[in-house]
Design a protein around this motif. Structure first.
Motif, PDB file in Angstrom:
ATOM      1  N   ILE A 136      24.869   8.903 -12.535  1.00  0.00           N
ATOM      2  CA  ILE A 136      23.475   8.542 -12.328  1.00  0.00           C
ATOM      3  C   ILE A 136      23.385   7.517 -11.191  1.00  0.00           C
ATOM      4  N   ILE A 137      22.551   7.816 -10.195  1.00  0.00           N
ATOM      5  CA  ILE A 137      22.384   6.923  -9.064  1.00  0.00           C
ATOM      6  C   ILE A 137      21.314   5.881  -9.394  1.00  0.00           C
ATOM      7  N   PRO A 138      21.630   4.598  -9.344  1.00  0.00           N
ATOM      8  CA  PRO A 138      20.602   3.576  -9.549  1.00  0.00           C
ATOM      9  C   PRO A 138      19.701   3.468  -8.317  1.00  0.00           C
ATOM     10  N   ALA A 139      18.392   3.425  -8.548  1.00  0.00           N
ATOM     11  CA  ALA A 139      17.412   3.101  -7.514  1.00  0.00           C
ATOM     12  C   ALA A 139      16.844   1.732  -7.855  1.00  0.00           C
ATOM     13  N   LEU A 140      16.318   1.047  -6.860  1.00  0.00           N
ATOM     14  CA  LEU A 140      15.825  -0.311  -7.075  1.00  0.00           C
ATOM     15  C   LEU A 140      14.308  -0.351  -6.929  1.00  0.00           C
ATOM     16  N   GLY A 141      13.645  -0.987  -7.905  1.00  0.00           N
ATOM     17  CA  GLY A 141      12.195  -1.084  -7.844  1.00  0.00           C
ATOM     18  C   GLY A 141      11.624  -1.718  -9.084  1.00  0.00           C
ATOM     19  N   VAL A 156      18.180   4.070  -2.829  1.00  0.00           N
ATOM     20  CA  VAL A 156      16.775   4.459  -2.970  1.00  0.00           C
ATOM     21  C   VAL A 156      15.958   3.255  -3.437  1.00  0.00           C
ATOM     22  N   ILE A 157      14.836   3.019  -2.752  1.00  0.00           N
ATOM     23  CA  ILE A 157      13.876   1.997  -3.149  1.00  0.00           C
ATOM     24  C   ILE A 157      12.675   2.714  -3.746  1.00  0.00           C
ATOM     25  N   THR A 158      12.447   2.519  -5.030  1.00  0.00           N
ATOM     26  CA  THR A 158      11.361   3.205  -5.734  1.00  0.00           C
ATOM     27  C   THR A 158      10.011   2.702  -5.245  1.00  0.00           C
ATOM     28  N   HIS A 159       9.170   3.640  -4.826  1.00  0.00           N
ATOM     29  CA  HIS A 159       7.831   3.394  -4.242  1.00  0.00           C
ATOM     30  C   HIS A 159       7.683   1.981  -3.680  1.00  0.00           C
ATOM     31  N   CYS A 160       8.304   1.801  -2.513  1.00  0.00           N
ATOM     32  CA  CYS A 160       8.315   0.520  -1.825  1.00  0.00           C
ATOM     33  C   CYS A 160       6.897  -0.034  -1.663  1.00  0.00           C
ATOM     34  N   ASP A 220      20.103   1.149   8.088  1.00  0.00           N
ATOM     35  CA  ASP A 220      20.182   2.483   7.479  1.00  0.00           C
ATOM     36  C   ASP A 220      20.921   2.440   6.138  1.00  0.00           C
ATOM     37  N   MET A 221      20.638   1.408   5.338  1.00  0.00           N
ATOM     38  CA  MET A 221      21.287   1.251   4.039  1.00  0.00           C
ATOM     39  C   MET A 221      20.362   1.610   2.883  1.00  0.00           C
ATOM     40  N   VAL A 222      19.145   2.046   3.168  1.00  0.00           N
ATOM     41  CA  VAL A 222      18.189   2.386   2.111  1.00  0.00           C
ATOM     42  C   VAL A 222      17.466   3.682   2.449  1.00  0.00           C
ATOM     43  N   ARG A 223      16.918   4.308   1.385  1.00  0.00           N
ATOM     44  CA  ARG A 223      15.932   5.377   1.514  1.00  0.00           C
ATOM     45  C   ARG A 223      14.680   4.865   0.814  1.00  0.00           C
ATOM     46  N   VAL A 224      13.631   4.696   1.567  1.00  0.00           N
ATOM     47  CA  VAL A 224      12.437   4.010   1.101  1.00  0.00           C
ATOM     48  C   VAL A 224      11.375   5.012   0.668  1.00  0.00           C
ATOM     49  N   GLU A 225      11.108   5.075  -0.638  1.00  0.00           N
ATOM     50  CA  GLU A 225      10.026   5.913  -1.133  1.00  0.00           C
ATOM     51  C   GLU A 225       8.678   5.285  -0.769  1.00  0.00           C
ATOM     52  N   LEU A 226       7.764   6.119  -0.280  1.00  0.00           N
ATOM     53  CA  LEU A 226       6.396   5.698  -0.020  1.00  0.00           C
ATOM     54  C   LEU A 226       5.440   6.680  -0.691  1.00  0.00           C
ATOM     55  N   ILE A 227       4.466   6.161  -1.437  1.00  0.00           N
ATOM     56  CA  ILE A 227       3.416   7.005  -2.010  1.00  0.00           C
ATOM     57  C   ILE A 227       2.272   7.041  -0.999  1.00  0.00           C
ATOM     58  N   ALA A 228       2.175   8.142  -0.277  1.00  0.00           N
ATOM     59  CA  ALA A 228       1.244   8.223   0.860  1.00  0.00           C
ATOM     60  C   ALA A 228      -0.045   8.945   0.489  1.00  0.00           C
ATOM     61  N   ASP A 229      -0.586   8.634  -0.694  1.00  0.00           N
ATOM     62  CA  ASP A 229      -1.779   9.345  -1.165  1.00  0.00           C
ATOM     63  C   ASP A 229      -3.084   8.733  -0.683  1.00  0.00           C
ATOM     64  N   GLY A 230      -2.986   7.674   0.121  1.00  0.00           N
ATOM     65  CA  GLY A 230      -4.195   7.042   0.633  1.00  0.00           C
ATOM     66  C   GLY A 230      -4.741   5.954  -0.261  1.00  0.00           C
ATOM     67  N   TRP A 284       6.112   2.485   9.167  1.00  0.00           N
ATOM     68  CA  TRP A 284       7.408   2.912   8.649  1.00  0.00           C
ATOM     69  C   TRP A 284       7.915   4.141   9.398  1.00  0.00           C
ATOM     70  N   LEU A 285       7.069   5.135   9.581  1.00  0.00           N
ATOM     71  CA  LEU A 285       7.500   6.381  10.217  1.00  0.00           C
ATOM     72  C   LEU A 285       7.828   6.181  11.692  1.00  0.00           C
ATOM     73  N   ALA A 286       7.166   5.228  12.330  1.00  0.00           N
ATOM     74  CA  ALA A 286       7.452   4.956  13.739  1.00  0.00           C
ATOM     75  C   ALA A 286       8.682   4.073  13.916  1.00  0.00           C
ATOM     76  N   THR A 287       8.901   3.139  12.992  1.00  0.00           N
ATOM     77  CA  THR A 287       9.959   2.149  13.144  1.00  0.00           C
ATOM     78  C   THR A 287      11.284   2.601  12.537  1.00  0.00           C
ATOM     79  N   TYR A 288      11.221   3.163  11.313  1.00  0.00           N
ATOM     80  CA  TYR A 288      12.431   3.604  10.606  1.00  0.00           C
ATOM     81  C   TYR A 288      12.219   5.002  10.036  1.00  0.00           C
ATOM     82  N   PRO A 289      11.967   5.995  10.864  1.00  0.00           N
ATOM     83  CA  PRO A 289      11.640   7.328  10.338  1.00  0.00           C
ATOM     84  C   PRO A 289      12.737   7.931   9.475  1.00  0.00           C
ATOM     85  N   GLY A 290      13.988   7.605   9.774  1.00  0.00           N
ATOM     86  CA  GLY A 290      15.092   8.213   9.036  1.00  0.00           C
ATOM     87  C   GLY A 290      15.262   7.710   7.627  1.00  0.00           C
ATOM     88  N   VAL A 291      14.624   6.589   7.285  1.00  0.00           N
ATOM     89  CA  VAL A 291      14.814   6.032   5.945  1.00  0.00           C
ATOM     90  C   VAL A 291      13.659   6.381   5.010  1.00  0.00           C
TER      91      VAL A 291
END
Length: 315
Positions: free
Chosen positions: A151-156, A181-185, A210-220, A231-238
């Motif tokens: 099980i992979i731990p995510a942080l949030g 993974v950062i849960t809904h940053c 590049d040490m994280v994958r940042v979850e974003l809830i982009a529902d407005g 985020w998408l312009a500065t760190y698109p890969g994460v």
């Protein structure tokens, strides 16, 4: 990633939702197998073809039944896995999760839950991720136990200081070699403050490395579009775009798949009129307001790039 468009200039790329609690009246934690299957089929028609079932904080005694019920769907590849969002969270940032069931990893009930999880993983390995707060007592021991059973731990859901988050990210990265993974940053964590930078400073630092994958809830509703654009312009890969949708999330033009009152585990929700699922109290934001297709279309309408959006929906 090359974006595929149909003749009406709409996205035809499929998506992976790594953080979703349900859709259209169906709750992955409490609904029947037939209802969950119908929800997965609905999502597939709306091009979310990879689904990880997120389970909110529930009583420890409810976990065995949930895992047993969802296991066949994982075994048959209807679900990519199960994400336990809790119970090792910060009470002050638990959001819609029942505070009475939030636990410390080193508590009696916390150890009991871990025993249940380890036993399940030995026979029916289906839990892929668990969201934990890095400041929870017993964090290091918890992380090792989770990783030992796949099980992979995510942080949030955290009140961590910058150093606590920094240490949590570093520990996980050293143990796995993979981005954490950062849960809904930004959601369910304190904002950046000039006298108390909190977890976000450490997350920004880790994103640059590049040490994280940042979850974003982009529902407005959960995040401003300008922040998502940054985020998408500065760190698109994460960036990993997720819906965090629930049983109260109802795509436009669809009817509920269940006649039951929508739920998030043991919490009662309401179908809203403005696409923001709320608790039964009528004002607390409880989950995402859109599925990934609706999020995609809204972002495109707002001027975001197809390729960048779809790449962030396939992590």
């Amino acid at each position: 990633m090359i974006q595929s468009l149909d003749s009406s200039n709409k996205c035809t790329q499929t998506f992976a939702d790594r953080h979703i609690h349900g859709i259209a009246g169906v709750d992955f934690a409490t609904s029947s197998i037939s209802e969950i299957t119908a929800a997965i089929e609905l999502l597939a028609r709306r091009r979310t073809t990879n689904v990880t079932a997120s389970i909110p904080t529930v009583p420890v005694t409810a976990i065995p039944d949930i895992l047993q019920r969802l296991w066949p769907l994982v075994a048959d590849d209807f679900l990519d896995g199960i994400h336990l969002e809790g119970p090792f969270l910060a009470r002050g940032f638990a959001g819609a999760h029942p505070h009475d069931h939030v636990l410390a990893a080193n508590s009696v009930l916390g150890r009991q839950l871990l025993d249940i999880v380890e036993s399940h993983q030995t026979i029916q390995p289906s839990i892929t991720m668990m969201t934990v707060a890095p400041e929870t007592p017993g964090f290091s021991h918890l992380v090792h136990r989770l990783l030992d059973c796949g099980i992979i731990p995510a942080l949030g859901h955290t009140a961590a200081t910058a150093q606590q988050m920094r240490d949590g990210i570093q520990l996980l990265y050293d143990l796995t070699g993979d981005p954490v993974v950062i849960t809904h940053c930004h959601n369910a964590m304190p904002p950046l403050h000039h006298r108390d930078p909190g977890p976000l400073l450490a997350i920004f630092e880790a994103a640059a490395a590049d040490m994280v994958r940042v979850e974003l809830i982009a529902d407005g509703f959960h995040l401003d579009y300008e922040l998502i654009s940054w985020w998408l312009a500065t760190y698109p890969g994460v960036v990993r775009l997720v819906s965090d949708a629930s049983a109260a999330t109802l795509p436009t033009g669809y009817e509920p798949l269940s006649a039951a009152v929508p739920r998030l585990g043991e919490v009662t929700l309401m179908y809203p009129t403005d696409q923001r699922p709320v608790l039964a109290d009528g004002h607390t934001l409880a989950s995402g307001g859109k599925d990934l297709l609706a999020i995609h279309d809204a972002l495109v309408d707002a001027g975001f790039e197809h390729e960048r959006i779809c790449a962030a929906m396939r992590h």
